[in-house]
Write an enzyme that holds these catalytic residues in place. Sequence first.
Site, short mmCIF file in Angstrom:
data_model
loop_
_atom_site.label_atom_id
_atom_site.label_comp_id
_atom_site.label_asym_id
_atom_site.label_seq_id
_atom_site.Cartn_x
_atom_site.Cartn_y
_atom_site.Cartn_z
N TYR A 100 -45.41 -18.56 34.97
CA TYR A 100 -46.55 -19.05 35.58
C TYR A 100 -46.90 -20.38 35.33
O TYR A 100 -48.00 -21.10 35.83
CB TYR A 100 -47.74 -17.91 35.03
CG TYR A 100 -48.12 -16.92 36.00
CD1 TYR A 100 -48.78 -17.30 37.34
CD2 TYR A 100 -48.07 -15.66 35.79
CE1 TYR A 100 -48.99 -16.48 38.20
CE2 TYR A 100 -48.15 -14.67 36.52
CZ TYR A 100 -48.65 -14.97 37.78
OH TYR A 100 -49.17 -14.19 38.90
N GLU A 104 -34.12 9.00 21.25
CA GLU A 104 -34.07 8.69 22.52
C GLU A 104 -35.61 8.63 23.08
O GLU A 104 -35.88 7.86 23.58
CB GLU A 104 -33.20 9.44 23.36
CG GLU A 104 -33.49 8.94 24.97
CD GLU A 104 -32.64 9.74 26.02
OE1 GLU A 104 -31.47 10.49 25.69
OE2 GLU A 104 -32.78 9.50 27.18
N ASP A 122 -30.50 12.78 24.54
CA ASP A 122 -30.40 13.92 25.53
C ASP A 122 -28.80 14.17 25.77
O ASP A 122 -27.99 13.21 25.82
CB ASP A 122 -31.06 13.93 26.87
CG ASP A 122 -32.49 13.70 26.95
OD1 ASP A 122 -33.14 14.35 25.91
OD2 ASP A 122 -33.11 13.42 27.79
#
Lengths: 416, 416
Positions: A159, A245, A297
């Site tokens: 910006y 996780e 997982d």
Amino acid sequence: MADKKRRRADSDSDSASQPFKNLLKSDAQILQILKSVSSSSSSTSKPLTLADLALSATCREVSDLSLSSVQSTIESLVLQLTHQILSGQGFSFTVPSRSSSNQLYVPELDRIVLKDKSTVRPFSHISSVRKTTITAKILSLVHQLCLKNIHVTKRDLFYTDVKLFQDQVQSDAVLDDVSCILGCTRSSLNVIAAEKGVVVGRLIFSDNGDMIDCTKMGMGGKAIPPNIDRVGDMQSDALFILLVEKDAAYIRLAEDRFYNRFPCIIVTAKGQPDVATRLFLKKMKMELKLPVLALVDSDPYGLKILSVYGCGSKNMSYDSANLTTPDIKWLGIRPSDLDKYKIPEQCRLPMTEQDIKTGKDLLEEDFVKKNPGWVEELNLMVKTKQKAEIQALSSFGFQYLSEVYLPLKLQQQDWL
Amino acid sequence: MADKKRRRADSDSDSASQPFKNLLKSDAQILQILKSVSSSSSSTSKPLTLADLALSATCREVSDLSLSSVQSTIESLVLQLTHQILSGQGFSFTVPSRSSSNQLYVPELDRIVLKDKSTVRPFSHISSVRKTTITAKILSLVHQLCLKNIHVTKRDLFYTDVKLFQDQVQSDAVLDDVSCILGCTRSSLNVIAAEKGVVVGRLIFSDNGDMIDCTKMGMGGKAIPPNIDRVGDMQSDALFILLVEKDAAYIRLAEDRFYNRFPCIIVTAKGQPDVATRLFLKKMKMELKLPVLALVDSDPYGLKILSVYGCGSKNMSYDSANLTTPDIKWLGIRPSDLDKYKIPEQCRLPMTEQDIKTGKDLLEEDFVKKNPGWVEELNLMVKTKQKAEIQALSSFGFQYLSEVYLPLKLQQQDWL
């Protein structure tokens, strides 16, 4: 109606339905096992570097620089550019290439590094004039940050001159270039990413001058600071770091204060690892010399996340030395756990075509290949075409994860 | 090369390019203004409830219940169901409707509530037998949570019986039904959402028994706990709460320790507000009686986020009393600020068709209509078709937000 007796009765009936609970040794015995692991881990020698491998001539890595070094490096570069212009050679930057053809997996280091190819970015060419201008602008902005000693985000940088950058993708890419040009990490530039991770457990550290005791952070834990350079004074009596996780598992362990039963530090980035959490994990591993055990997982995505922590992402391979944590152990949920722990069929999910493809691709990756145990597990996953989330353990009761699965894993030193 | 003199020179030249800095009064004067605002805010009377409006007969709201109340409510319900079955009336639940036709915006309360329509969910009908079974299962799981006094996520709940629930959408929806059936909030059920928010500044509170001092949380701040029922003992000498939409602005304010210059509590959910952050904000507002000032992007999405904190989301309107924070002030970035603060054209973004549609839709919403100042601002946004992020202020220097924009807003009491 809810008296104490009923509560106890309930938890007894519960234990009957929790498979393998009878295999658990006493906590004292498990602690003894962990202590021996932890002491062997901390005695490992200094990690290898590119220089040790005599690869530093052909490979390139950046390092953490102090703010004043970054500042003087920029000033020397500008001086050099001025001489170049005055001597009639024109204005151009020499930028290390970050393309995948310039990347190399180094097995000894177990991470991806950059090779030594560079490209010249001349101001006086129509195809590179904009990028050269952007590079000069980013260098000047970083120089300002050094003078003020403040941190900003990539979005802030963008910006400051939307007209020039046009799109944040452009300023972000050049920011990585500037890291490579100056030979320093992106955090040395005082440009930080949004924070996402949390940490709880047996860790004391300083964040911007404040001492934080992570055993006293309730259930919410401490937000991992976005700027690693203001993190220090790490102290811990933990025996290992548990890298989780997802936040559902993290919440379970934080509420049960798992770290009080088995002294550990619990950390999660809530999904895809962000730079701040990777830097924080690396710093903990290096300063505290603790083994890192990962709970992810049982799917290709879980392994992929593990690999980002361990070997780095391709996009930031120039900074792999600082961002990657060596020797992370895969604790679970592993594909072989599904049968071993009798995870019910209905809690396993069929892998999609895309999952299977990702799994097969991972089998071709160097960081998987070098670990025969991982190859075996991944082969099993691709063969059975089944995946499961950590939450699948909830089918044996909400606290099965913290009360049976993890203690048993630790007791059996069941990690790869 | 970087001596102190150069740093000062740099910051001087900087101030010249920071518009409106010359309008700023001394900090002491601004503090005086804030103190008068804060004291007038804390003297406001007890907030209205449905009962005050004599609407409780036709509208429905849930309340926070203690764990033992939830437990005994479930037990009474089951007893009642047994009687129903034994008396030959069959097995069915009476479930309050959560559909939008059963929702009502109550201007006096400034939030959405549920009307009193209910539907019957019989076990002996093919279309509802599954949902009735799921409802019974969820009730039983929640009963277990009460007995054990632990918290779980929605995902954990789903995994206790994947075969029955099939899809998490189904167990999630029934969980909301169960809240309505029992007349209690979802957090009373001990089912929590993942945490996302962070807080820093002049606040001390207890998280699961640990005392947390948010002035000593470095730059990272304290992660907002997922379970509001273990949050308590709030103390503060702040004069206001600064609610920030995004983490880039939060990081700026945390690093600059804005809360030391102007005593405040800074909180962000990093985008779309999550339940934990909404509950935390509400609790702060109620216990500390501080004005809440919101710093959001100047786009329809920013206003929408403000409305979720203020009036609630339609999905959880049955719990709007606990989730919504009344009387949030819109500090900035407001559409009128773009010209007022001379935000450069290139830092403003054109609104998309979708943005404009969302803006026009918001103009039809009751919570916007009741605030003429908001209507005016939103009309201006839709008319100019321009939006801007908080980060657009970086075009005047990275610290313009904390050094000029916010102090000036506070000094001028420029909020709506």
